[in-house]
Design an enzyme around this catalytic site. Sequence first.
Site, PDB file in Angstrom:
ATOM      1  CG  HIS A 131      -1.527   1.305   1.555  1.00 42.23           C
ATOM      2  ND1 HIS A 131      -2.613   1.803   0.874  1.00 42.23           N
ATOM      3  CD2 HIS A 131      -1.196   2.242   2.467  1.00 42.23           C
ATOM      4  CE1 HIS A 131      -2.933   2.989   1.365  1.00 42.23           C
ATOM      5  NE2 HIS A 131      -2.086   3.272   2.333  1.00 42.23           N
TER       6      HIS A 131
ATOM      7  CG  HIS B 200       0.866   6.650   1.348  1.00 45.53           C
ATOM      8  ND1 HIS B 200       0.068   7.762   1.519  1.00 45.53           N
ATOM      9  CD2 HIS B 200       0.239   5.633   1.999  1.00 45.53           C
ATOM     10  CE1 HIS B 200      -0.994   7.440   2.243  1.00 45.53           C
ATOM     11  NE2 HIS B 200      -0.925   6.155   2.545  1.00 45.53           N
TER      12      HIS B 200
ATOM     13  CB  SER C  48      -2.010   0.777  -2.925  1.00 47.03           C
ATOM     14  OG  SER C  48      -2.981   1.134  -1.946  1.00 47.03           O
TER      15      SER C  48
END
Length: 502
Positions: free
Chosen positions: A332, A337, A396
Amino acid sequence: MQATASTNRTWFAMKKSYSIENGYPARRRSLVDDAKFESVINKQAKNSLVEEQRSISNDELLEEEVFLSTVCDDDNNIPKTTSVILMLREGISSFGRILKSIENFKGVILHLESRAAKKPGVQIEVLVTLEITRNHLLNLLKTLRQSSSLVDVSVLTEQHLSIKAPWLPRHISDLDHCNHLMTKFEPDLDQEHPGFADKLYRARRKEIADVAFEYRHGQPIPRIQYNEDEIKTWGVVYNQLLNLFPTHACKQHIQAFQMLEKECGYKPDNIPQLEDISNFLKKRTGFSLRPAAGLLTSRDFLASLAHRVFQCTQYVRHSSSPNHSPEPDCIHELLGHVPMLADPEFAVFSQELGLASLGATDDEIEKFATIYWFTVEFGVCKEQGHSRAYGAGLLSSYGELKHALSSTPELRSFDPNKAAIQPYQDQDYQDVYFVAESLDDARAKFRNWLTLNLRRPFEVYYNAFTQTVEILDSIDQFDAILGSLKSDIMRLCNAVNRLKMK
């Protein structure tokens, strides 16, 4: 650990009250404990109160008797909010029996977090805030002190917790103290976690979590030797998303992702290392990565952003569920990010969210976390008339990325006033997404919202040279900052004048 039907009901009731932490589902609770848990000042204040009580009574009072002496005699059956610090000898796996004891004595858990312990013979410290009557608390403490899995039990009442204003990390090295975990989704505790019944996976998670707990500012981030199963899980998600990014991701994400492939080893058969990515980000935006053991509390996570530090997990989700993880994992964070943090404007937006959280009230923290959910995690923006994702939760997740840009969900214009109080979906795809006109638009609206809604009685400034948060409460501090700004403005004016001459 065998769980009874009654225990299952307790966990279900706890999960029903979850709010948002770090853009992830989490319990709705008071956050005053988060930044104070590790505070030496609170410990000193608590010890001082104990000594005061002892001098009044001329007797040796136990800690729970001190608590009881602060409550009126007619309050026997009225639940009070109490915080208890538990020193676990064998780690979080022994916590199930403690939960059962709390349930037996009619305690209602409001908040639960853990951190690695520094005391010899103690693996984990757990902070539990609960509502419980004083008589039940007394009996609970006596029972807990007989447990072989506990080294010590300490009580903090609301009076203790309110002695000191919220602590905040002033220097970037203070983030060594910002590692409180929301333990609700740990595979050792959550029976719904894909890895709950997998002893090897749980051992692997603990191994990687210990790396994060032992990390200190200034050290190189330890490299993880990922096994074949972990790399395969990463590759499944990587290949699925790679096909969607050109038509579903914002341009900032696409550009950064291509650079990460060239410079940091991003590819389907290799999980890149945090140290390499952190060095890349430092050159691009001044952000750096720090290893995290799991899902952090809001205050700790947001406070890290204030220092341009992103706390990032290194473990991989369970292989039985490659397209879903109940808590943040490196898939993720590295695919969602990190590419966005490589964009200078988005990095500024992330840091401003973090700076605003320092010293904020509990209600403000909850609103920041909800805005974070609908922007940094599930944000959508417009590009040349088309909707594109910039939120890491979308970038993601193959399934939700397709869902968000389909005709199924409701797309609303981004308004921080509405986003801050918008109900969210934490068990399935979102029903509502907020669409910004651009990333600059989202940032400008957030700044305006802060001006009108942040009631903090002071302002903060991040000094990038000293990596320190400064509280602006003196004329001398203003003079120093204005001097630096004047120098920057002078150079900008010189540059503009030279361009005009050309």
